[in-house]
Scaffold this active site. Structure first.
Site, PDB file in Angstrom:
ATOM      1  N   THR A 183       0.817  -1.211   0.000  1.00  0.00           N
ATOM      2  CA  THR A 183       0.000   0.000   0.000  1.00  0.00           C
ATOM      3  C   THR A 183       0.852   1.262   0.000  1.00  0.00           C
ATOM      4  O   THR A 183       0.376   2.341  -0.351  1.00  0.00           O
ATOM      5  CB  THR A 183      -0.940  -0.024   1.222  1.00  0.00           C
ATOM      6  OG1 THR A 183      -1.658  -1.259   1.223  1.00  0.00           O
ATOM      7  CG2 THR A 183      -1.927   1.113   1.203  1.00  0.00           C
ATOM      8  N   TYR A 209       6.428 -12.458   3.019  1.00  0.00           N
ATOM      9  CA  TYR A 209       5.270 -11.813   2.401  1.00  0.00           C
ATOM     10  C   TYR A 209       4.934 -12.621   1.151  1.00  0.00           C
ATOM     11  O   TYR A 209       5.649 -12.581   0.152  1.00  0.00           O
ATOM     12  CB  TYR A 209       5.605 -10.362   2.055  1.00  0.00           C
ATOM     13  CG  TYR A 209       4.449  -9.545   1.519  1.00  0.00           C
ATOM     14  CD1 TYR A 209       3.138 -10.031   1.499  1.00  0.00           C
ATOM     15  CD2 TYR A 209       4.665  -8.253   1.037  1.00  0.00           C
ATOM     16  CE1 TYR A 209       2.099  -9.269   1.022  1.00  0.00           C
ATOM     17  CE2 TYR A 209       3.626  -7.473   0.562  1.00  0.00           C
ATOM     18  CZ  TYR A 209       2.347  -7.990   0.546  1.00  0.00           C
ATOM     19  OH  TYR A 209       1.319  -7.223   0.058  1.00  0.00           O
ATOM     20  N   LYS A 218       2.808 -13.162   5.984  1.00  0.00           N
ATOM     21  CA  LYS A 218       1.639 -12.405   5.537  1.00  0.00           C
ATOM     22  C   LYS A 218       1.143 -13.106   4.288  1.00  0.00           C
ATOM     23  O   LYS A 218       1.841 -13.181   3.269  1.00  0.00           O
ATOM     24  CB  LYS A 218       1.988 -10.954   5.228  1.00  0.00           C
ATOM     25  CG  LYS A 218       0.796 -10.180   4.665  1.00  0.00           C
ATOM     26  CD  LYS A 218       1.120  -8.733   4.315  1.00  0.00           C
ATOM     27  CE  LYS A 218      -0.106  -8.040   3.714  1.00  0.00           C
ATOM     28  NZ  LYS A 218       0.168  -6.632   3.337  1.00  0.00           N
TER      29      LYS A 218
END
Length: 667
Positions: free
Chosen positions: A419, A507, A536
C-alpha cells in the site's frame, strides 16, 4: 521567626509491622487543564476585589488531589495567580521557598535581592530563597503573573518559613565568620580519607559551615529568548532536535535548573509535530501562550489551546504532546533538578509494556534482542500509505498518520508494504520512512518494516537499515518478476534471516510477485532460519493457512493480506491483519481482531459485514489508488498524489468511493 519555645503535647512513636509487606502504591495525580476562560474569569474576580492590606491579589491553583496543608497543582509545585492593578505594589516579604515568576499579561517591575527587574509579557525570572522582594505595576494595564514555587514540599515537611513586612533594601546577610576560626573548636585532623572506597571523615565545624554559593535573581526576557528560538526554527526540516531552550541558572550546576527545584524551558513547537512518548518521575506543568494541540497522558487525550495551563506530566505517567495547524509557544516548569539531586530521577524514553497498549514487544524497546516470546506480534498492523507532496515524500504527514493509527486503536504499523508503493520509492526514501515510523511510534506499538525487493542487494541494505533503526520485525516479499525456483527461495530467505536477529515474516503475494511458495519450502526455510516466525498471506487459499498452522503450531504467525478474507482466516487461526483498509478505519479493523481473539464470533461476524463494502472498495482500482483518494476526502493526507505509472482515481471512481465513505460513516 518562630518563638524559641514551643509547647508540645505528649507523643509516642509506634512500631508498624511491615514484615512481608511491600510499599504502598503511589497515588498518581490526574492531568488537569485550567482553561484560558477560567484564568480570565479569576483575574477579573481578583481585580474587582478591594485592595488588600499587603497588596497581594492572588489565588492558588490547586489540584483536587492536593494534600491538606500543602496545596499545589503538582505534589511539589505550587502555582499562584497574582494580579496587580496599575499603580499598585505588594508589601515586601521573603520566604525559604524558591520561585519562578512568569508574566502572562501586562508588565511592571520586581525589586528582589537588591536589584530591580523590569519585565514585560512572557518574561521569566527567578527568586532565590529567603531574599526580600516586592512587585509593582507601573504600567497602564493590569499585571498578571503565574508564580511557581516549591512551597508545598516545604509545607509537607512542616518547614515553610515566610516573613512579611521585611526591609526591602537590606540585603540578605550571609555569615562568613565561621565558628571553626576559633582554634579551640577547629579539629586538628581536618577532613581525611577513611577506608579504601573514597569515603571521608569530616569534623562537625566543617559540616555546619558548607561552602557559600551566591544565588542571584536572573531575568530571561521573552524578546531575547524568542529570537533564539526563531533561529532553531529557521534550521528547517534538517534539524530534528527539540526546539527549546532551558533557562539555566549556573548556581544549579549539573542539575540544570532555574532554581534548585525546577527547570524552566521555552519551546517553539512547529505545526503538526508529534512528540516522542516518554515518562519521568518529575512532574511538569505547561502554560501554552500560542497555538493549540493535544496531549496524550497515560492513554487519555487532552485538548489545549493558547492561554491554558496544564499539569501535563504527572509523575511517572507516559505522555507526549502534539500541535495542530499553528506554531505553539509554551513554558514548562518541571521539578527535575530536585529529583536529580536526590538521585530519584527516573526517565524513560521508550516505556515498558506494562504502561502502554497491548500487542507490542516490551523487550526490544529496552535494547534486548530476544526470540523466545513473539506473543506481541499479532493484531491489526496497518500498511501505511506513502503521502507525496509535489512528488516528494511528505514525511511530516507520514509521522502524523502513524500517530493517528495508534491514537485510533491500531495495534501496529507496517512501513513500506504494498500500500506504500515501495517500488516507486528509492532505497533512501524507504529507509527514511522506517526512521520516521520508529520515531513517531516511539515504542507505543510495534513497527514492522517491509524490506523486500526484487534485488537481493537492496533487500540486504533495507533489512540492515531497519534493524539498526529499531524496527520490531521484518516482512520480506518473495523476489518478484524473476520467478525464482523453490530452492532459490530457501537460500534467499536463509541468507536474509542470518543478517538480523529480529523476527522475520515472509510476504506471500503471488498475484504481484509472480512466484508462489509451497509448504515444503517454508519448512526448509524454518530449518535454516530460527527467526522466521510467520507469513503475511495475501492469497485466496485457506487450505494453505490450515496446512501451515497444522505443521508449525499456533506460534506460527499468519497475517491476513486480503481484506475480504479477514474474518474467515482469523477464525481458522490467523493472528492478525495487515490490511490497507486499516488506513481508513483502524478502530473497526482492530475490533474485528480482538473479537476473534476473545472468542466473540458473533461480534466478529457483524464487524466483517460492516467492513465488507469498504474492504471491497480497496480493489475498485489498483491499490492504493482508492485508499489514497478516500484518505484525502477524510482529511488524513493533504494531497492525493502518486508517482508514475500509478495515477489518481478517475472522476467516476471518485463518485463511487464517495458513496462507500458516506455509507461507512467516514465523511
Amino acid at each position: 521567626m518562630h518563638d524559641l519555645r514551643r509547647e508540645f503535647g505528649p507523643a509516642q512513636a509506634s512500631f508498624v509491622d511491615q514484615t512481608g509487606q511491600r510499599p504502598r502504591d503511589n497515588h498518581y495525580w490526574a492531568p488537569v487543564i485550567v482553561s484560558r476562560e477560567q484564568i480570565d474569569a479569576e483575574v477579573e474576580r481578583l481585580a474587582a476585589l478591594p485592595k488588600p492590606a499587603d497588596g497581594r491579589r492572588q489565588s492558588l491553583i490547586v489540584h483536587p488531589s492536593a494534600r491538606a496543608g500543602s496545596p499545589g497543582l503538582a505534589p511539589g509545585i505550587q502555582v499562584s495567580l497574582q494580579v496587580l492593578l496599575p499603580g499598585e505594589s505588594t508589601e515586601p516579604m521573603r520566604h525559604n521557598a524558591t520561585e519562578v515568576n512568569f508574566c502572562i499579561r501586562g508588565g511592571g517591575s520586581t525589586r528582589v535581592a537588591g536589584r530591580t527587574i523590569a519585565f514585560r509579557q512572557y518574561d521569566v525570572w527567578n527568586h532565590p530563597a529567603f531574599v526580600a522582594f516586592a512587585h509593582t505595576n507601573d504600567t497602564d494595564d493590569i499585571q498578571v503573573r503565574l508564580v511557581y514555587s516549591n512551597t508545598p514540599l516545604l509545607q509537607h515537611m512542616e518547614v515553610y518559613v515566610p516573613e512579611f513586612g521585611v526591609e526591602l533594601e537590606v540585603p540578605t546577610q550571609t555569615l562568613t565568620a565561621h565558628a571553626s576560626d576559633d582554634p579551640k573548636r577547629r579539629s586538628p585532623f581536618g577532613t581525611f580519607p577513611i577506608g579504601e572506597d573514597g569515603g571521608l571523615l569530616m569534623p562537625y565545624e566543617t559540616l555546619i559551615n558548607p561552602q557559600v554559593v551566591e544565588s542571584r535573581p536572573l531575568h530571561f526576557s521573552w524578546q531575547q529568548v524568542k529570537a533564539e528560538l526563531d533561529k532553531l526554527e529557521a534550521l528547517g526540516s534538517d534539524y530534528v532536535g527539540r526546539r527549546l531552550y532551558m533557562m539555566y541558572n549556573p548556581v544549579t550546576g549539573r542539575t540544570n535548573g532555574i532554581t534548585p527545584n525546577f527547570f524552566a524551558t521555552m519551546t517553539i513547537r512547529p505545526p503538526k509535530i508529534v512528540d516522542r512518548p516518554h515518562r519521568h518521575v518529575s512532574a511538569a506543568i505547561n502554560y501554552y501562550f500560542s497555538g493549540s494541540g493535544y496531549s496524550m497522558v497515560a492513554g487519555n487525550r487532552y485538548e489545549w489551546k493558547a492561554g491554558d495551563l496544564m499539569l501535563s506530566a504527572p509523575g511517572w505517567a507516559v505522555h507526549n504532546h502534539a500541535s495542530y495547524d499553528d506554531y505553539v509557544y509554551e513554558l514548562t516548569i518541571q521539578d527535575q533538578p530536585l529529583n536529580i539531586y536526590m538521585q530519584s530521577l527516573l526517565w524513560q524514553e521508550r516505556p515498558i509494556a506494562r504502561t502502554l497498549p497491548r500487542l507490542r514487544n516490551p523487550l526490544h524497546r529496552q535494547g534486548i534482542r530476544i526470540m523466545r516470546d513473539i506473543s506481541w506480534l499479532k493484531g491489526s498492523i496497518t500498511p501505511i500509505v506513502t503521502p507525496f507532496r509535489n512528488q516528494t515524500v511528505d514525511y511530516e504527514t507520514y509521522a502524523r498518520l502513524v500517530d493517528w493509527q495508534i491514537v485510533n486503536g491500531g495495534h501496529g504499523v507496517l512501513v513500506n508494504g504494498t500500500t506504500a508503493e515501495p517500488s516507486l520509492l528509492t532505497v533512501a526514501e524507504r529507509n527514511r520512512l522506517v526512521d520516521v515510523a520508529v520515531e513517531a511510534a516511539a515504542g507505543r506499538v510495534p513497527v514492522l518494516a517491509a524490506t523486500g525487493s526484487q534485488s537481493h542487494a537492496e533487500t540486504v541494505e533495507l533489512t540492515q537499515h531497519a534493524d539498526k533503526a529499531g524496527a520490531d520485525a521484518m516482512l520480506v516479499v518473495t523476489p518478484y518478476y524473476i520467478r525464482p525456483p523453490q530452492r532459490g527461495l530457501v537460500e534467499y530467505y536463509a541468507d536474509i534471516a542470518a543478517r538480523t536477529e529480529r523476527p522475520l515474516l515472509i510476504y506471500h503475494i503471488p498475484g504481484r510477485a509472480a512466484v508462489s511458495m509451497d509448504l515444503a519450502t517454508v519448512k526448509a526455510i524454518r530449518e535454516r532460519a530460527p527467526n522466521l516466525v510467520g507469513m503475511k498471506h495475501a492469497v485466496n487459499d485457506m487450505a494453505f493457512v490450515t496446512h501451515m498452522l497444522d505443521a508449525f503450531g499456533t506460534e506460527w504467525r499468519v497475517f491476513v493480506g486480503l481484506e475480504e478474507l479477514s474474518y474467515p482466516m482469523l477464525a481458522v487461526g490467523a493472528c492478525g491483519l495487515m490490511n490497507a483498509v486499516g488506513n481508513l478505519a483502524p478502530r473497526k479493523v482492530a475490533d474485528l481482531v480482538e473479537a476473534v481473539e476473545r472468542g466473540d464470533y458473533a461480534a466478529a461476524r457483524a464487524l466483517h459485514f460492516a467492513l465488507f463494502e469498504l474492504n471491497q472498495s480497496v480493489f475498485y482500482d489498483t491499490n492504493p489508488i482508492p485508499i489514497k483518494y478516500m484518505m484525502k476526502r477524510m482529511g488524513l493526507i493533504p494531497a492525493n498524489e502518486h508517482r508514475l505509472p500509478m495515477m489518481p482515481a478517475t472522476r467516476e471512481l471518485e463518485a463511487r468511493l464517495d458513496g462507500v465513505l458516506d455509507r461507512a460513516g467516514l465523511l
